[in-house]
Design a protein around this motif. Structure first.
Motif, PDB file in Angstrom:
ATOM      1  N   UNK A  25      46.262   0.079 -51.110  1.00 59.27           N
ATOM      2  CA  UNK A  25      45.547   0.859 -50.271  1.00 59.27           C
ATOM      3  C   UNK A  25      44.310   1.609 -50.603  1.00 59.27           C
ATOM      4  N   UNK A  26      44.279   1.625 -52.285  1.00 55.51           N
ATOM      5  CA  UNK A  26      43.309   2.435 -52.927  1.00 55.51           C
ATOM      6  C   UNK A  26      43.593   3.777 -52.922  1.00 55.51           C
ATOM      7  N   UNK A  27      44.427   4.370 -52.248  1.00 45.96           N
ATOM      8  CA  UNK A  27      44.991   6.051 -52.185  1.00 45.96           C
ATOM      9  C   UNK A  27      46.506   6.151 -52.494  1.00 45.96           C
ATOM     10  N   UNK A  28      46.674   7.323 -52.646  1.00 44.04           N
ATOM     11  CA  UNK A  28      47.987   7.535 -52.895  1.00 44.04           C
ATOM     12  C   UNK A  28      49.081   7.705 -51.433  1.00 44.04           C
ATOM     13  N   UNK A  29      50.177   7.574 -51.684  1.00 42.59           N
ATOM     14  CA  UNK A  29      51.112   8.080 -50.408  1.00 42.59           C
ATOM     15  C   UNK A  29      50.858   9.329 -49.836  1.00 42.59           C
ATOM     16  N   UNK A  30      50.552  10.367 -50.582  1.00 42.45           N
ATOM     17  CA  UNK A  30      50.481  11.716 -50.185  1.00 42.45           C
ATOM     18  C   UNK A  30      49.065  11.649 -49.434  1.00 42.45           C
ATOM     19  N   UNK A  31      48.089  11.174 -49.871  1.00 38.18           N
ATOM     20  CA  UNK A  31      46.577  11.142 -49.263  1.00 38.18           C
ATOM     21  C   UNK A  31      46.980  10.533 -47.763  1.00 38.18           C
ATOM     22  N   UNK A  32      47.610   9.445 -47.799  1.00 39.20           N
ATOM     23  CA  UNK A  32      47.999   8.710 -46.408  1.00 39.20           C
ATOM     24  C   UNK A  32      48.618   9.669 -45.442  1.00 39.20           C
ATOM     25  N   UNK A  33      49.646  10.301 -45.980  1.00 34.53           N
ATOM     26  CA  UNK A  33      50.104  11.302 -45.129  1.00 34.53           C
ATOM     27  C   UNK A  33      49.345  12.498 -44.726  1.00 34.53           C
ATOM     28  N   UNK A  34      48.613  12.776 -45.629  1.00 34.58           N
ATOM     29  CA  UNK A  34      47.631  14.194 -45.134  1.00 34.58           C
ATOM     30  C   UNK A  34      46.662  13.686 -44.219  1.00 34.58           C
ATOM     31  N   UNK A  35      46.162  12.447 -44.505  1.00 35.49           N
ATOM     32  CA  UNK A  35      45.200  11.807 -43.471  1.00 35.49           C
ATOM     33  C   UNK A  35      45.966  11.783 -41.875  1.00 35.49           C
ATOM     34  N   UNK A  36      47.452  11.391 -41.901  1.00 37.91           N
ATOM     35  CA  UNK A  36      47.940  11.178 -40.566  1.00 37.91           C
ATOM     36  C   UNK A  36      48.218  12.651 -39.995  1.00 37.91           C
ATOM     37  N   UNK A  79      53.267   2.934 -44.620  1.00 37.30           N
ATOM     38  CA  UNK A  79      52.024   3.607 -44.122  1.00 37.30           C
ATOM     39  C   UNK A  79      52.290   4.303 -42.577  1.00 37.30           C
ATOM     40  N   UNK A  80      53.033   3.174 -41.987  1.00 37.45           N
ATOM     41  CA  UNK A  80      53.401   3.744 -40.646  1.00 37.45           C
ATOM     42  C   UNK A  80      54.642   4.733 -40.572  1.00 37.45           C
ATOM     43  N   UNK A  81      55.496   4.565 -41.542  1.00 40.09           N
ATOM     44  CA  UNK A  81      56.571   5.478 -41.610  1.00 40.09           C
ATOM     45  C   UNK A  81      55.994   6.797 -41.937  1.00 40.09           C
ATOM     46  N   UNK A  82      54.928   6.762 -43.087  1.00 42.52           N
ATOM     47  CA  UNK A  82      54.437   8.070 -43.717  1.00 42.52           C
ATOM     48  C   UNK A  82      53.839   8.630 -42.453  1.00 42.52           C
ATOM     49  N   UNK A  83      53.086   8.164 -41.446  1.00 44.38           N
ATOM     50  CA  UNK A  83      52.383   8.829 -40.546  1.00 44.38           C
ATOM     51  C   UNK A  83      53.043   9.227 -39.239  1.00 44.38           C
ATOM     52  N   UNK A  84      54.345   8.407 -38.993  1.00 41.95           N
ATOM     53  CA  UNK A  84      55.081   8.642 -37.695  1.00 41.95           C
ATOM     54  C   UNK A  84      56.377   9.640 -38.217  1.00 41.95           C
ATOM     55  N   UNK A  85      56.745   9.871 -39.460  1.00 46.95           N
ATOM     56  CA  UNK A  85      58.066  10.313 -39.621  1.00 46.95           C
ATOM     57  C   UNK A  85      58.165  11.534 -40.335  1.00 46.95           C
ATOM     58  N   UNK A  86      59.017  12.101 -40.758  1.00 47.95           N
ATOM     59  CA  UNK A  86      59.341  13.212 -41.550  1.00 47.95           C
ATOM     60  C   UNK A  86      59.778  12.493 -43.039  1.00 47.95           C
ATOM     61  N   UNK A  87      60.161  11.626 -43.013  1.00 42.65           N
ATOM     62  CA  UNK A  87      60.762  10.991 -44.454  1.00 42.65           C
ATOM     63  C   UNK A  87      59.874  11.164 -45.749  1.00 42.65           C
TER      64      UNK A  87
END
Length: 745
Positions: free
Chosen positions: A734-745, A701-709
């Motif tokens: 998390x109950x959601x997909x990685x893509x949704x977490x990135x979009x929230x960030x 989650x931290x990497x998805x929000x703070x990096x472009x990887x």
């Protein structure tokens, strides 16, 4: 009839019916097994729920005992206990005791103590420390009588008792209470009493079990002590009171159309009983099963009709061909079928070979089991049951008795020739077969050496008692083989963990057998009343129990030693002092503590009295041994906590590595995966896999929000080789997909 069976239509129809019946039977059995699996799953679910709840309940009780011990050892509490009204700094000491008591009580988070019904009574000043203040007893009387419903005189008598006794649980009107008497001295008079009251509502809230339907009333639950006495129940107690100890020890039973789930605590021996009406729980599945039976019956009828139509269509032309060929033949040829005898013989041969190999392995395991059993090699009942199950032995009996037979009592074991060894082996096998048949299989055998064999009888399943069986076998052996060996029979034993005692008695009886009395039965007259009783097997057993913190098993050994040395023997002063020295040496090797000398002095002060009080000596010895077991259990728990902390640090360093898992950590810390998983869940409150998964997903989650990887790169960096596995784990945590977490960030 033979002509009908040769008809191809009938043959096709019979073959089709066989296949159809096989399929229907298979489906029926499958559905039946499925229903059994569902039923067993529900039972297992309730059993597991009960066990988990009991573990939580027992943890709360352990926390209560721990808090009691901390309060009783607090300096301020002890100083106040020693004070009397009017002494210097009395007020300061009282205030300090209130502050210390409030510190212990206010910040506890034990579910069973949600009502805060905890108090401390000082007999020296006749004051009660309750809810952050002191109360005189005549004022506190209102709580005792009006709120708790306890007779005032009984309560006051209990609180003013001067003798220091063991901490204990006592039943109350709607629940129970834990009473902890304490003193500043290890064996001094009582200086105070700590009481933790557990209300019935708190117990009911902790032990609440219902079905999936939230409107269903909670199922009845009860708590019984180790003697089967009812402590608390959520409803009527007649059913629970009628349960016997044999039924409670079974763990599960069906009684009066009720499924009775039972769990027993290891530390206190309490029984927790849950009643589940399985017919009510399985009502929907019963309706489904009836529907399946109707469908299977309809399928069988329809399949029978359809198979006849198809058989007639295919079999009639074949009949016509056979009849046409038979018209031109001189003799009718009998039908022949392929012989499967060779294949069947090969299967039988291989199966017999596998059975022989399994039987040989089982025989070896049984020898190891009996060797460990008679040498007190099992630490607790769980180890005993696991080893017996592995060896294919049933140990559900209640009463056992050991007998020994020695063929040639005068022979020298070291100088026995080959012929003697062969003769002894044959004779022991004859004795074994004879007793096995006479006892209807209710006997185990263990060959100690070429000349001697031990027999463990299951007395509660024998139609004839052991002495009579031995006498009948002796007479038969003398009549048929002209051999008269020596026999020794020990006393009965109600606990397999203590079977070594019956073996000791059998060996003593065997030593005293003679030509005039070839069968010697153990009796108290055989005991050398001038010699103390402390065999090596008892020393090893007691030492192992103390080191591992198993107080219940240690107490059983101490009670055996107390009975033998205080009741059955008349020990002189010097003999009892020698016995005490052996106890001191054993305890010194187990308990490394600065207070050891003080404890030994406390024990030895009884030895200088004109008349040694042996029962008092064993009482103090038991108290000290219980303290050793408590310390060992505490150290074990602390060690587990440190180990889990180290495992967490190891996970923190290596969780990004793909091969990080239970197997790798177990290898790194030199422990089995099952044990590691158990202590991790116990200390961390979460499974190892869930902990590792959550750690990786949080970092992801931290990497998805703070990096472009990319998501693939993030999955690889946090230890996942497969991005699909990573996505499933992410959604699970998390109950959601990685893509949704990135979009929230």
């Amino acid at each position: 009839m033979k002509k009908i069976l040769k008809n191809s239509v009938i043959r096709f129809w019979c073959s089709s019916l066989l296949v159809l019946c096989f399929a229907v039977i298979l489906i029926s059995v499958g559905f039946q097994q499925a229903f059994l699996i569902v039923e067993n799953h529900l039972k297992s679910m309730y059993v597991n729920m009960l066990q988990r709840t009991v573990d939580s309940f027992e943890n709360d009780l352990t926390d209560i005992e721990s808090i009691s011990l901390q309060i009783a050892n607090d300096t301020a509490i002890l100083n106040m206990a020693a004070k009397e009204k009017g002494q210097d700094d009395y007020i300061v000491t009282a205030i300090e005791a209130v502050d210390r008591y409030a510190l212990y009580v206010s910040y506890q988070s034990i579910d069973l103590l949600n009502n805060k019904q905890m108090y401390l009574y000082y007999p020296n000043t006749d004051l009660v420390l309750f809810q952050g203040s002191y109360y005189k007893t005549d004022i506190f009387r209102a709580y005792v009588e009006d709120e708790w419903g306890e007779p005032w005189e009984e309560w006051l008598t209990r609180m003013q008792e001067t003798a220091l006794t063991y901490p204990d649980y006592q039943k109350t009107a709607d629940g129970f209470e834990y009473v902890f008497p304490f003193s500043g001295k290890l064996f001094g008079d009582r200086e105070g009493t700590i009481v933790f009251r557990v209300s019935g509502s708190a117990i009911a809230s902790k032990l609440k079990f219902t079905a999936a339907d939230s409107n269903t009333e909670a199922y009845p639950v009860a708590i019984l002590d180790n003697t089967g006495e009812l402590i608390w129940c959520s409803g009527e107690g007649e059913f629970f009171s009628a349960l016997t100890l044999e039924e409670l020890d079974s763990g599960y039973l069906e009684k009066n159309d009720i499924s009775v789930m039972i769990a027993q605590s290891d530390s206190r021996g309490w029984y927790y009983v849950l009643l589940v009406p399985m017919e009510e729980v399985l009502s929907e599945f019963m309706a489904l099963r009836n529907m399946v039976i109707l469908l299977v019956a309809a399928a069988l009828l329809g399949g029978t009709i359809l198979s006849f139509v198809v058989s007639h269509r295919n079999g009639k032309p074949i009949n016509e061909v056979i009849e046409a060929l038979a018209l031109g033949a001189d003799d009718a040829q009998e039908y022949s079928y392929r012989n499967l005898g060779t294949a069947v013989s090969e299967v039988v041969r291989r199966h017999a070979s596998m059975l022989r190999e399994a039987e040989q392995n089982k025989t070896s395991l049984q020898k190891i089991f009996f060797s460990d059993l008679l040498k007190a090699g099992f630490g607790n009942e769980e180890q005993l049951k696991a080893a017996a199950q592995k060896a294919g032995l049933e140990i559900e009996n209640q009463v056992y008795q050991v007998a020994l037979v020695c063929l040639f009592a005068e022979n020298d074991f070291a100088s026995a020739d080959e012929q003697t060894l062969n003769d002894a082996g044959v004779l022991l096998e004859i004795v074994r077969n004879r007793l096995h048949e006479a006892a209807d299989g209710m006997v185990w055998f263990y060959r100690k050496n070429y000349n001697t064999m031990a027999m463990i009888f299951s007395v509660d399943h024998l139609e004839t008692d052991v002495p009579q069986l031995v006498h009948e076998t002796r007479e038969w052996l003398l009549r048929e083989c002209q051999v008269e060996p020596a026999w020794g029979i020990g006393g009965t034993c109600h606990d397999l963990l203590l079977i070594w005692r019956s073996l000791e008695e059998a060996e003593l009886a065997l030593q005293l057998s003679s030509r005039k009395e070839p069968v010697s039965m153990y009796r108290t007259e055989l005991i050398d009343s001038n010699d103390f009783y402390f065999p090596a097997v008892a020393q090893e057993r007691l030492e192992e129990c103390l080191k591992s913190g198993q107080w219940r098993e240690a107490r059983e050994v101490l009670e055996v030693l107390e009975t033998e040395n205080c009741s059955l023997r008349n020990l002189s002063r010097s003999q009892f002092i020698r016995l005490c020295r052996m106890f001191a040496d054993l305890l010194n090797g187990v308990w490394k503590n600065e207070g050891f000398d003080e404890v030994i002095l406390n024990l030895n002060e009884l030895l200088v009295e004109p008349q040694i009080r042996k029962e008092e000596y064993f009482r103090r010895l038991k108290t000290f041994c219980r303290k050793i077991c408590n310390d060992a259990a505490t150290q074990k728990q602390e060690q587990r906590g440190r180990t889990v902390d180290e495992i967490r640090e190891y996970i923190e360093m290596h969780y990004r590595e793909p091969d990080m898992g239970l197997s790798r950590v177990g290898s790194e810390f030199r422990m089995s995966e099952s044990y590691l998983s158990t202590i991790f869940k116990e200390q961390a409150g979460v499974n190892f896999g869930e902990y590792l998964e959550k750690k990786r997903i949080e970092e992801a989650c931290r990497m998805l929000k703070d990096s472009d990887a990319t998501i693939n790169e993030v999955a690889e960096r946090v230890g996942y080789n497969n991005v699909r596995t990573f996505r499933r784990a992410f959604v699970r945590v998390k109950g959601v997909s990685p893509r949704e977490i990135r979009q929230e960030g």
